[in-house]
Design a protein around this motif. Structure first.
Motif, short mmCIF file in Angstrom:
data_model
loop_
_atom_site.label_atom_id
_atom_site.label_comp_id
_atom_site.label_asym_id
_atom_site.label_seq_id
_atom_site.Cartn_x
_atom_site.Cartn_y
_atom_site.Cartn_z
N LEU A 296 -50.72 131.65 -30.06
CA LEU A 296 -50.35 132.97 -29.17
C LEU A 296 -51.54 133.58 -28.77
O LEU A 296 -51.31 134.36 -27.64
CB LEU A 296 -49.37 133.62 -29.84
CG LEU A 296 -48.94 134.81 -29.59
CD1 LEU A 296 -47.97 134.53 -28.18
CD2 LEU A 296 -47.89 135.66 -30.70
N ALA A 297 -52.36 134.08 -29.74
CA ALA A 297 -53.50 135.15 -29.42
C ALA A 297 -54.44 134.56 -27.90
O ALA A 297 -54.50 135.26 -27.36
CB ALA A 297 -54.26 135.17 -30.64
N ILE A 298 -54.52 133.23 -28.25
CA ILE A 298 -55.33 132.55 -27.04
C ILE A 298 -54.62 132.73 -25.77
O ILE A 298 -55.24 133.03 -24.61
CB ILE A 298 -55.66 131.28 -27.33
CG1 ILE A 298 -56.72 131.17 -28.55
CG2 ILE A 298 -56.46 130.68 -26.06
CD1 ILE A 298 -57.07 129.98 -28.98
N ASP A 299 -53.09 132.36 -25.71
CA ASP A 299 -52.50 132.48 -24.72
C ASP A 299 -52.17 134.06 -24.10
O ASP A 299 -52.55 134.05 -22.98
CB ASP A 299 -50.92 131.91 -25.08
CG ASP A 299 -50.87 130.49 -25.51
OD1 ASP A 299 -51.61 129.91 -25.03
OD2 ASP A 299 -49.83 129.94 -25.86
N TYR A 300 -52.18 134.99 -24.76
CA TYR A 300 -52.11 136.18 -24.57
C TYR A 300 -53.59 136.55 -23.82
O TYR A 300 -53.40 137.20 -22.94
CB TYR A 300 -51.92 137.14 -25.72
CG TYR A 300 -51.76 138.51 -25.49
CD1 TYR A 300 -50.31 138.92 -25.15
CD2 TYR A 300 -52.52 139.32 -25.54
CE1 TYR A 300 -50.23 140.36 -24.78
CE2 TYR A 300 -52.72 140.77 -25.38
CZ TYR A 300 -51.60 141.43 -25.13
OH TYR A 300 -51.17 142.43 -24.69
N PHE A 301 -54.56 136.49 -24.60
CA PHE A 301 -55.88 136.60 -23.75
C PHE A 301 -56.12 136.02 -22.45
O PHE A 301 -56.35 136.76 -21.48
CB PHE A 301 -56.92 135.94 -24.71
CG PHE A 301 -58.63 136.42 -24.14
CD1 PHE A 301 -59.05 137.65 -24.52
CD2 PHE A 301 -59.09 135.40 -23.61
CE1 PHE A 301 -60.10 137.76 -23.88
CE2 PHE A 301 -60.38 135.65 -22.86
CZ PHE A 301 -60.63 136.80 -23.04
N VAL A 302 -55.52 134.66 -22.11
CA VAL A 302 -55.77 134.09 -20.85
C VAL A 302 -54.83 134.73 -20.02
O VAL A 302 -55.01 134.94 -18.84
CB VAL A 302 -55.40 132.57 -21.14
CG1 VAL A 302 -55.30 132.09 -19.93
CG2 VAL A 302 -56.46 131.92 -22.02
N TYR A 303 -53.58 134.95 -20.47
CA TYR A 303 -52.49 135.64 -19.53
C TYR A 303 -52.88 136.93 -19.02
O TYR A 303 -53.01 137.18 -17.84
CB TYR A 303 -51.16 135.89 -20.39
CG TYR A 303 -50.01 136.51 -19.69
CD1 TYR A 303 -49.50 136.18 -18.48
CD2 TYR A 303 -49.66 137.80 -20.21
CE1 TYR A 303 -48.41 136.81 -17.94
CE2 TYR A 303 -48.83 138.48 -19.33
CZ TYR A 303 -48.01 138.15 -18.49
OH TYR A 303 -47.08 138.63 -17.74
N ARG A 304 -53.38 137.53 -19.97
CA ARG A 304 -53.90 139.10 -19.44
C ARG A 304 -55.23 139.09 -18.62
O ARG A 304 -55.16 140.07 -17.65
CB ARG A 304 -54.22 139.91 -20.66
CG ARG A 304 -52.96 140.26 -21.38
CD ARG A 304 -52.38 141.52 -20.91
NE ARG A 304 -50.94 141.60 -21.44
CZ ARG A 304 -50.20 142.48 -21.00
NH1 ARG A 304 -50.63 143.48 -20.15
NH2 ARG A 304 -48.96 142.83 -21.28
N VAL A 305 -55.89 138.00 -18.68
CA VAL A 305 -56.98 137.80 -17.80
C VAL A 305 -56.45 137.73 -16.58
O VAL A 305 -56.68 138.39 -15.33
CB VAL A 305 -58.00 137.02 -18.30
CG1 VAL A 305 -59.08 136.71 -17.16
CG2 VAL A 305 -58.98 137.39 -19.25
N ARG A 336 -62.41 129.19 -19.94
CA ARG A 336 -62.66 129.09 -18.37
C ARG A 336 -61.56 128.57 -17.62
O ARG A 336 -61.12 128.75 -16.67
CB ARG A 336 -63.93 128.69 -17.85
CG ARG A 336 -65.09 129.80 -18.48
CD ARG A 336 -66.48 129.24 -17.54
NE ARG A 336 -66.93 127.83 -17.77
CZ ARG A 336 -67.85 127.49 -18.67
NH1 ARG A 336 -68.55 128.74 -19.20
NH2 ARG A 336 -68.32 126.37 -18.75
N ALA A 337 -61.34 126.96 -18.16
CA ALA A 337 -60.48 126.19 -17.35
C ALA A 337 -59.16 126.79 -17.26
O ALA A 337 -58.38 126.91 -16.30
CB ALA A 337 -60.46 124.77 -18.14
N ARG A 338 -58.69 127.23 -18.37
CA ARG A 338 -57.14 127.77 -18.49
C ARG A 338 -57.09 129.20 -17.48
O ARG A 338 -56.00 129.36 -16.95
CB ARG A 338 -56.84 128.45 -20.10
CG ARG A 338 -56.69 127.34 -20.73
CD ARG A 338 -56.15 127.39 -22.20
NE ARG A 338 -54.83 128.31 -21.81
CZ ARG A 338 -54.06 128.49 -22.87
NH1 ARG A 338 -54.40 128.38 -24.02
NH2 ARG A 338 -52.92 129.18 -22.42
N ILE A 339 -58.16 130.01 -17.62
CA ILE A 339 -58.22 131.18 -16.59
C ILE A 339 -58.31 130.82 -15.17
O ILE A 339 -57.35 131.36 -14.29
CB ILE A 339 -59.37 131.87 -17.00
CG1 ILE A 339 -59.00 132.72 -18.31
CG2 ILE A 339 -59.57 133.16 -15.86
CD1 ILE A 339 -60.40 133.46 -18.75
#
Length: 404
Positions: A296-305, A336-339
């Motif tokens: 969730l923390a990683i998902d949240y970081f990517v989503y917010r970027v 990077r890929a997810r962003i």
């Protein structure tokens, strides 16, 4: 050999670099080092040109109790073992407030002015200034230059600079400053060499590390950023929450009985990736975990970027390029890929092979916007600013004390 010492002081570490001054004001990095574990397990590590190890040694806790003592150890090592006595010192100072729009030579009056902003950058400013005061006391004629993370953003339009609060508070300095300016300045100056066709265009730069923010550049100039009055706003960070409803702060005070000092500590040290994951503030550790809260923390970081990229693209009225920089942005293939996947609506696509090889251009051939990875170099920017200020000073007959 004339040299410039660049220092960046944190709560438990002092990072330093030595640049030699060559030719017509050219700078060459000679040494890169740091003393970390201050107050716990102090150690000095340093390397020279091309990463050749120069030092890796431990010290007793009592001998390196604070950043001033750490700087004494580092300067002693440079002086006694390497015979280096810098002609000037350049400092990264996080908050320059409304008064400082560029680098400045430091004296006691400047230090007094900068102390007003300690509460606005409590993780950095006190340690930045402690080092300055120590050097002023021990080497009073050694030129020191403060280079501000806020300065690059000070040319923004008023509409980007204001909050919707009474103007009197703006006049007192309550405004949207933006941070990581030295990093954005370096990227802005590097883009004409990397991609001249887009350097004067509309570019979003994502400085993603333990501290994270994004900046909208137009013509190499900051027009908007995700951080504001303090370095808490915008993207979630290692231990800071990023954008948060001010009502949460009011709730913590009124309903949870937290003091302002406790709230400050909570927001700066116990939130962000650390708070959300319950595991770590280090993205490398998080990427290696299978814990659902970490996901969730990683998902949240990517989503917010991705979310803030949309805001900055709106501020730019379009987008010509996207740039990753700083620790996560330069090193994490998966993030990077997810962003980039979050940027598909802007026409961005990824070249997976280029991304896995950490190439400078990582977008696909069919991408509507190029996506770059440009390693930042805040220390070089500080060294350049320091040298520029020294060259601008009237100098006939003036000799500066060296740190020896």
């Amino acid at each position: 050999m004339d040299t410039i010492l660049v220092v960046n002081a944190g709560s438990s570490s002092v990072k330093f670099q030595i640049f030699s001054v060559e030719g017509e004001g050219d700078l060459r990095r000679q040494i890169k080092g740091q003393i970390d574990g201050i107050g716990s397990r102090p150690r000095l590590r340093a390397s020279g040109v091309r990463g050749v190890p120069l030092a890796h040694r431990a010290y007793p806790i009592e001998s390196v109790s604070d950043v001033s003592a750490a700087m004494g150890v580092a300067s002693g090592w440079l002086r006694d073992e390497l015979r280096i006595s810098p002609m000037a010192v350049g400092h990264r100072v996080v908050h320059g407030g409304p008064d400082f729009v560029g680098p400045v030579l430091i004296d006691h009056g400047i230090v007094a002015q900068l102390e007003r902003f300690v509460a606005l950058a409590p993780l950095h400013q006190p340690h930045n200034l402690a080092l300055v005061r120590s050097l002023l006391a021990n080497f009073p004629t050694l030129p020191q230059v403060a280079c501000f993370d806020t300065a690059f953003h000070r040319t923004r339009d008023a509409v980007s600079d204001h909050y919707a609060i009474p103007h009197q508070l703006y006049a007192e300095g309550v405004r949207r400053y933006g941070f990581h300016g030295l990093s954005y300045e370096y990227v802005a100056k590097t883009l004409p060499h990397v991609a001249p066709e887009i350097a004067k265009g509309r570019v979003i730069v994502a400085h993603l590390g333990s501290g994270a923010s994004m900046c909208a550049l137009k013509g190499g100039r900051s027009i908007e950023s995700t951080m504001g009055f303090t370095a808490l706003d915008g993207l979630p960070m290692g231990t800071r929450p990023g954008q948060i409803d001010p009502g949460v702060v009011l709730y913590l005070i009124s309903e949870k009985g937290m003091s302002p000092a406790k709230v400050q500590d909570f927001l700066y040290r116990d939130s962000g990736l650390k708070g959300l994951s319950g595991v770590s503030n280090d993205m490398r550790e998080l990427e290696a975990s299978e814990d659902p809260k970490v996901k969730l923390a990683i998902d949240y970081f990517v989503y917010r970027v991705g979310l803030h990229a949309g805001m900055l693209a709106a501020a730019l009225q379009g987008l010509d390029a996207f740039v990753f920089t700083a620790g996560i942005g330069e090193n994490s293939i998966r993030i990077r890929a997810r962003i980039v996947d979050q940027l598909r609506w802007l026409g961005a696509t990824l070249n997976p092979i280029g991304n896995s090889r950490h190439m400078r251009l990582i977008s696909g051939s069919d991408s509507c916007i190029p996506v770059y990875v440009i390693p930042t170099d805040e220390e070089l920017m500080i060294a350049q600013h320091t040298l520029s200020l020294l060259l601008e000073r009237p100098s006939p007959g003036v000799r500066h004390e060296r740190a020896s």
